[in-house]
Write a protein that holds these residues in place. Structure first.
Motif, PDB file in Angstrom:
ATOM      1  N   LEU A 279       0.820  -1.210   0.000  1.00 63.54           N
ATOM      2  CA  LEU A 279       0.000   0.000   0.000  1.00 63.54           C
ATOM      3  C   LEU A 279       0.857   1.265   0.000  1.00 63.54           C
ATOM      4  O   LEU A 279       0.591   2.196  -0.758  1.00 63.54           O
ATOM      5  N   ARG A 280       1.881   1.294   0.837  1.00 61.36           N
ATOM      6  CA  ARG A 280       2.746   2.489   0.941  1.00 61.36           C
ATOM      7  C   ARG A 280       3.439   2.793  -0.380  1.00 61.36           C
ATOM      8  O   ARG A 280       3.519   3.941  -0.803  1.00 61.36           O
ATOM      9  N   ASP A 281       3.941   1.751  -1.061  1.00 62.59           N
ATOM     10  CA  ASP A 281       4.634   1.954  -2.327  1.00 62.59           C
ATOM     11  C   ASP A 281       3.682   1.981  -3.520  1.00 62.59           C
ATOM     12  O   ASP A 281       4.120   2.024  -4.667  1.00 62.59           O
ATOM     13  N   ARG A 282       2.395   1.935  -3.232  1.00 63.05           N
ATOM     14  CA  ARG A 282       1.330   2.050  -4.238  1.00 63.05           C
ATOM     15  C   ARG A 282       1.401   0.985  -5.333  1.00 63.05           C
ATOM     16  O   ARG A 282       1.028   1.225  -6.473  1.00 63.05           O
ATOM     17  N   LEU A 283       1.877  -0.190  -4.956  1.00 68.73           N
ATOM     18  CA  LEU A 283       1.782  -1.317  -5.892  1.00 68.73           C
ATOM     19  C   LEU A 283       0.341  -1.810  -5.952  1.00 68.73           C
ATOM     20  O   LEU A 283      -0.078  -2.393  -6.944  1.00 68.73           O
ATOM     21  N   ALA A 284      -0.408  -1.565  -4.887  1.00 71.97           N
ATOM     22  CA  ALA A 284      -1.809  -1.980  -4.821  1.00 71.97           C
ATOM     23  C   ALA A 284      -2.599  -0.939  -4.048  1.00 71.97           C
ATOM     24  O   ALA A 284      -2.054  -0.206  -3.220  1.00 71.97           O
ATOM     25  N   GLY A 285      -3.881  -0.880  -4.338  1.00 72.68           N
ATOM     26  CA  GLY A 285      -4.777  -0.013  -3.590  1.00 72.68           C
ATOM     27  C   GLY A 285      -5.506  -0.764  -2.497  1.00 72.68           C
ATOM     28  O   GLY A 285      -6.072  -0.169  -1.584  1.00 72.68           O
ATOM     29  N   LEU A 286      -5.501  -2.096  -2.595  1.00 76.01           N
ATOM     30  CA  LEU A 286      -6.155  -2.959  -1.621  1.00 76.01           C
ATOM     31  C   LEU A 286      -5.358  -4.260  -1.558  1.00 76.01           C
ATOM     32  O   LEU A 286      -4.940  -4.784  -2.591  1.00 76.01           O
ATOM     33  N   VAL A 287      -5.141  -4.760  -0.355  1.00 75.44           N
ATOM     34  CA  VAL A 287      -4.454  -6.040  -0.163  1.00 75.44           C
ATOM     35  C   VAL A 287      -5.449  -6.982   0.493  1.00 75.44           C
ATOM     36  O   VAL A 287      -6.157  -6.594   1.433  1.00 75.44           O
ATOM     37  N   GLU A 288      -5.520  -8.195  -0.013  1.00 74.15           N
ATOM     38  CA  GLU A 288      -6.471  -9.141   0.560  1.00 74.15           C
ATOM     39  C   GLU A 288      -5.824 -10.479   0.869  1.00 74.15           C
ATOM     40  O   GLU A 288      -4.808 -10.856   0.276  1.00 74.15           O
ATOM     41  N   LEU A 289      -6.447 -11.151   1.811  1.00 72.79           N
ATOM     42  CA  LEU A 289      -6.104 -12.527   2.183  1.00 72.79           C
ATOM     43  C   LEU A 289      -7.360 -13.359   1.984  1.00 72.79           C
ATOM     44  O   LEU A 289      -8.466 -12.879   2.240  1.00 72.79           O
ATOM     45  N   ARG A 290      -7.183 -14.592   1.553  1.00 73.44           N
ATOM     46  CA  ARG A 290      -8.312 -15.528   1.467  1.00 73.44           C
ATOM     47  C   ARG A 290      -7.941 -16.714   2.337  1.00 73.44           C
ATOM     48  O   ARG A 290      -6.929 -17.370   2.099  1.00 73.44           O
ATOM     49  N   ILE A 291      -8.762 -16.953   3.341  1.00 71.77           N
ATOM     50  CA  ILE A 291      -8.415 -17.913   4.385  1.00 71.77           C
ATOM     51  C   ILE A 291      -9.518 -18.950   4.540  1.00 71.77           C
ATOM     52  O   ILE A 291     -10.706 -18.610   4.618  1.00 71.77           O
ATOM     53  N   ASP A 292      -9.110 -20.196   4.630  1.00 73.95           N
ATOM     54  CA  ASP A 292     -10.038 -21.300   4.887  1.00 73.95           C
ATOM     55  C   ASP A 292     -10.724 -21.046   6.230  1.00 73.95           C
ATOM     56  O   ASP A 292     -10.048 -20.766   7.227  1.00 73.95           O
ATOM     57  N   PRO A 293     -12.048 -21.120   6.281  1.00 70.00           N
ATOM     58  CA  PRO A 293     -12.754 -20.862   7.544  1.00 70.00           C
ATOM     59  C   PRO A 293     -12.285 -21.766   8.690  1.00 70.00           C
ATOM     60  O   PRO A 293     -12.371 -21.378   9.855  1.00 70.00           O
ATOM     61  N   ALA A 294     -11.783 -22.940   8.382  1.00 66.34           N
ATOM     62  CA  ALA A 294     -11.327 -23.868   9.425  1.00 66.34           C
ATOM     63  C   ALA A 294      -9.966 -23.486   9.993  1.00 66.34           C
ATOM     64  O   ALA A 294      -9.552 -24.039  11.015  1.00 66.34           O
ATOM     65  N   ASN A 295      -9.263 -22.554   9.364  1.00 70.09           N
ATOM     66  CA  ASN A 295      -7.918 -22.189   9.804  1.00 70.09           C
ATOM     67  C   ASN A 295      -7.991 -21.024  10.802  1.00 70.09           C
ATOM     68  O   ASN A 295      -7.752 -19.867  10.464  1.00 70.09           O
ATOM     69  N   ALA A 296      -8.294 -21.349  12.050  1.00 74.57           N
ATOM     70  CA  ALA A 296      -8.464 -20.322  13.084  1.00 74.57           C
ATOM     71  C   ALA A 296      -7.168 -19.557  13.336  1.00 74.57           C
ATOM     72  O   ALA A 296      -7.189 -18.343  13.552  1.00 74.57           O
ATOM     73  N   ALA A 297      -6.027 -20.231  13.305  1.00 74.99           N
ATOM     74  CA  ALA A 297      -4.745 -19.554  13.554  1.00 74.99           C
ATOM     75  C   ALA A 297      -4.478 -18.502  12.485  1.00 74.99           C
ATOM     76  O   ALA A 297      -4.017 -17.394  12.796  1.00 74.99           O
ATOM     77  N   SER A 298      -4.779 -18.812  11.233  1.00 74.44           N
ATOM     78  CA  SER A 298      -4.550 -17.856  10.153  1.00 74.44           C
ATOM     79  C   SER A 298      -5.511 -16.675  10.260  1.00 74.44           C
ATOM     80  O   SER A 298      -5.128 -15.527  10.006  1.00 74.44           O
ATOM     81  N   ARG A 299      -6.743 -16.942  10.657  1.00 75.93           N
ATOM     82  CA  ARG A 299      -7.696 -15.839  10.848  1.00 75.93           C
ATOM     83  C   ARG A 299      -7.214 -14.904  11.962  1.00 75.93           C
ATOM     84  O   ARG A 299      -7.278 -13.682  11.818  1.00 75.93           O
ATOM     85  N   ARG A 300      -6.717 -15.476  13.060  1.00 67.68           N
ATOM     86  CA  ARG A 300      -6.203 -14.647  14.162  1.00 67.68           C
ATOM     87  C   ARG A 300      -4.994 -13.825  13.699  1.00 67.68           C
ATOM     88  O   ARG A 300      -4.870 -12.646  14.036  1.00 67.68           O
ATOM     89  N   ALA A 301      -4.114 -14.446  12.909  1.00 71.36           N
ATOM     90  CA  ALA A 301      -2.932 -13.728  12.406  1.00 71.36           C
ATOM     91  C   ALA A 301      -3.352 -12.565  11.513  1.00 71.36           C
ATOM     92  O   ALA A 301      -2.791 -11.468  11.600  1.00 71.36           O
ATOM     93  N   ALA A 302      -4.341 -12.786  10.658  1.00 73.61           N
ATOM     94  CA  ALA A 302      -4.811 -11.725   9.761  1.00 73.61           C
ATOM     95  C   ALA A 302      -5.360 -10.538  10.544  1.00 73.61           C
ATOM     96  O   ALA A 302      -5.028  -9.380  10.264  1.00 73.61           O
TER      97      ALA A 302
END
Length: 196
Positions: free
Chosen positions: A147-170
Motif C-alpha cells: 500500500l505504501r509503495d502504491r503497488l496496490a490499492g487494496l491487499v487481501e487474504l483468502r483464508i479457509d474458515p477452518a484455519n483459526a490460527a490464520s484468521r487470528r494472524a490476519a
C-alpha cells in the motif's frame, strides 16, 4: 491454460492493462520479529530439507509435495524470482520470511495480482516455526509495503474458515474481514487491508 502457458506449451495471455508490475521493496521489510527478503538460490536447500521431513510441509505452507527433490525446490525458487522479474511465473513472486538474526527460511509470503489494483497475499510458516507471530508480522509488513509503495490499492487474504490460527494472524496484522467478491464461488473468508 495458465499451467500450459507457464510450461511453454501455449502462448502466455497478454498482460492486462493496469496489471501490477512487481518491484522488489526499495526499503528493508523487518520488525523486531522477522525480516522479509527476496528468494535466493540457497533457499532451495532449506525447502528440500523441509520436504524430506515427515511433517515438514504440513499445512501446505510451501508449494511442494512431500519428498520433493532438490531440483523441484530449485524450480520453485526460480519461479518466484521470475515473478519478481514480471516474467511467466506459475506461483508469482514470493518473499522469504526469516527470523531476525537468522538467514534461514522460516516461511514465505506469495503475491498474486487479482486485478483492479488488488494484491492477494498468502503466507505460510514452516511447522517448526509456528506460534511465534511470524505470520502476523509477515502479513503486516507485506501489506503495508504494497500500500505504501502504491503497488496496490487494496491487499487481501483468502483464508479457509477452518484455519483459526490464520484468521487470528490476519486480524492481528490489521486486516479486517470483508464480504466475498461478487462472482467468487470459493468458500474462503476474505480479509482486507486498505490504504489510509
Amino acid at each position: 491454460d495458465e499451467a500450459a502457458a507457464w510450461a511453454g506449451l501455449m502462448a502466455a495471455p497478454p498482460t492486462p492493462p493496469g496489471a501490477i508490475l512487481w518491484t522488489a521493496p526499495a526499503h528493508r521489510l523487518a520488525d523486531d520479529r522477522v525480516r522479509l527478503r527476496l528468494p535466493r538460490p540457497a533457499d532451495a536447500r532449506a525447502l528440500h530439507a523441509y520436504a524430506g521431513r515427515d511433517d515438514g510441509l504440513d499445512g501446505g505452507w510451501a508449494p511442494l509435495p512431500a519428498g520433493a527433490t532438490l531440483a523441484d525446490c530449485r524450480a520453485v525458487v526460480a519461479d518466484w524470482l521470475a515473478g519478481w522479474r514480471n516474467e511467466r511465473s506459475f506461483h508469482g513472486p514470493a518473499l522469504i520470511v526469516t527470523p531476525v538474526g537468522e538467514a534461514t527460511l522460516a516461511g514465505l509470503v506469495t503475491l498474486t495480482d487479482r486485478g483492479g489494483q488488488v494484491a492477494e497475499l498468502s503466507y505460510g510458516i514452516a511447522p517448526d516455526r509456528r506460534g511465534l507471530g511470524y505470520a502476523r508480522a509477515a502479513a503486516r509488513l507485506t501489506g503495508q509495503w504494497l500500500l505504501r509503495d502504491r503497488l496496490a490499492g487494496l491487499v487481501e487474504l483468502r483464508i479457509d474458515p477452518a484455519n483459526a490460527a490464520s484468521r487470528r494472524a490476519a486480524l492481528a496484522a490489521g486486516f479486517t474481514q470483508a464480504p466475498a467478491v461478487a462472482g467468487d464461488d470459493a468458500d474462503d473468508l476474505r480479509f482486507v487491508l486498505r490504504r489510509r
